[in-house]
Design an enzyme around this catalytic site. Structure first.
Site, short mmCIF file in Angstrom:
data_model
loop_
_atom_site.label_atom_id
_atom_site.label_comp_id
_atom_site.label_asym_id
_atom_site.label_seq_id
_atom_site.Cartn_x
_atom_site.Cartn_y
_atom_site.Cartn_z
CG ASP A 83 -8.69 2.24 -2.83
OD1 ASP A 83 -9.29 3.23 -2.53
OD2 ASP A 83 -7.49 2.72 -2.92
CG HIS A 84 -9.92 3.54 -6.57
ND1 HIS A 84 -10.69 4.98 -6.64
CD2 HIS A 84 -8.61 3.45 -5.63
CE1 HIS A 84 -9.82 5.65 -6.42
NE2 HIS A 84 -8.75 5.77 -5.49
CG ASP A 110 -14.19 6.00 -8.48
OD1 ASP A 110 -15.03 6.72 -7.98
OD2 ASP A 110 -13.29 5.64 -8.23
CG HIS A 186 -5.23 7.00 -8.17
ND1 HIS A 186 -5.12 7.20 -6.39
CD2 HIS A 186 -6.32 7.73 -8.07
CE1 HIS A 186 -6.23 6.67 -6.04
NE2 HIS A 186 -7.21 7.57 -7.14
N GLY A 187 -0.19 7.29 -8.45
CA GLY A 187 0.72 7.11 -9.85
C GLY A 187 1.49 8.29 -8.76
CG ASP A 219 2.36 6.29 -5.29
OD1 ASP A 219 2.01 5.39 -3.98
OD2 ASP A 219 1.88 6.07 -5.88
CG ASN A 238 -6.95 4.98 0.53
OD1 ASN A 238 -7.68 5.00 1.36
ND2 ASN A 238 -7.75 5.72 -0.75
CB VAL A 239 -0.07 4.35 2.42
CG1 VAL A 239 1.18 3.88 1.93
CG2 VAL A 239 -0.03 5.52 2.61
#
Length: 288
Positions: A83-84, A110, A186-187, A219, A238-239
């Site tokens: 990822d990323h 990314d 994100h977050g 999240d 995505n988790v």
């Protein structure tokens, strides 16, 4: 190498056709990777074992080899995804490992930090081209998500995906998976998420059967929103913290009172139980 039998693309294609979502779970260590595979096998669900660049840089080829073997020898379809991948050193690391025969099934290149979509294409395309030649499917992000996670670049200026630009963006990068920005971040969400589901509708209508869609920033999302996103075309989900936090809490507490193997086993099961719940929620249980 050919993309004809690419694990990630095969898993996501079947999910889109079947109307279910695929858990792409971030794993930080051997225990969490084992937990994901254990849960997938118990529920007979396909899955994606996902690493962050910081974890790859820490474990390097040996840890990636471990994850690939663990996933590919499972009795259900499991792919391994990075990822990323944003920084050049991480992209060079993953492509160098692939050239040496240790290759992810898919990676995210990314370049969403670029000032413009055109700049995103210019940065991403050379890496996408190299990855595709190595048989690695590539995910890209159109728009920009706000926030940051463990070891990832912090972003403060989110930009929603423009569906009108999506076709040209995919053609320009050459990527095969699209991560849209629809109000996700994100977050932690400081207020209830207000997703632009109309953007998903447009993208799904445009790319159905060709380009799988990936949901980032999950999240604290309510279950109903997960399901709605799947119903509107999301196939890769995505988790991160949903499984990570109970795992770490259980491990920290267990190490105070239990022998190390017992504490690790209990924490592994804590991680696995979250994955099992998500497999059921995403309707992928029993699909392997």
């Amino acid at each position: 190498m050919s993309l004809q039998h690419n694990r990630t693309l095969d898993i996501l294609s079947k999910a889109e056709k079947g109307g279910y979502g695929i858990l792409s779970q971030v794993c930080y260590d051997a225990q969490s990777a084992i937990a994901l595979v254990r849960a997938a096998e118990r529920t007979r669900s396909p899955a994606i074992l996902q690493l962050f660049p910081v974890t790859l840089a820490y474990g390097n080829g040996p840890f990636l080899n471990f994850c690939l073997y663990l996933a590919h020898q499972a009795t259900v379809p499991i792919a391994v995804h990075l990822d990323h991948a944003t920084d050049p050193e991480h992209l060079e690391l993953v492509l160098g490992l692939a050239e040496a025969g240790i290759a992810f099934d898919s990676i995210m290149v990314d370049a969403s930090h670029a000032e413009t979509d055109e700049g995103n294409i210019i940065i991403a395309k050379p890496y996408v081209d190299r990855a595709l030649k190595l048989g690695i499917a590539v995910e890209v992000e159109l728009g920009r998500l706000e926030g940051g996670e463990a070891g990832l670049r912090m972003i403060s200026d989110a930009k929603l995906t423009n569906p009108i630009k999506a076709e040209a963006f995919i053609q320009g990068t050459g990527a095969l998976i699209l991560a849209p920005s629809i109000g996700n971040l994100h977050g932690s969400y400081l207020k209830p998420p207000a997703f632009r589901l109309d953007i998903l509708d447009e993208l799904h209508a445009k790319f159905k059967g060709r380009i799988p869609l990936c949901l980032h920033g999950t999240d604290e999302l309510p279950d109903v929103l997960f399901v709605e996103c799947i119903d509107r075309g999301i196939s890769k989900i995505n988790v991160n913290s949903w499984a990570r936090d109970p795992y770490m809490k259980c491990l920290a507490e267990g190490l105070q009172t239990k022998p190390l193997p017992d504490a690790i086993e209990e924490a592994t099961e804590a991680f696995a139980s979250v994955c099992e719940r998500l497999f059921i929620l995403f309707r992928s249980a029993g699909k392997a």
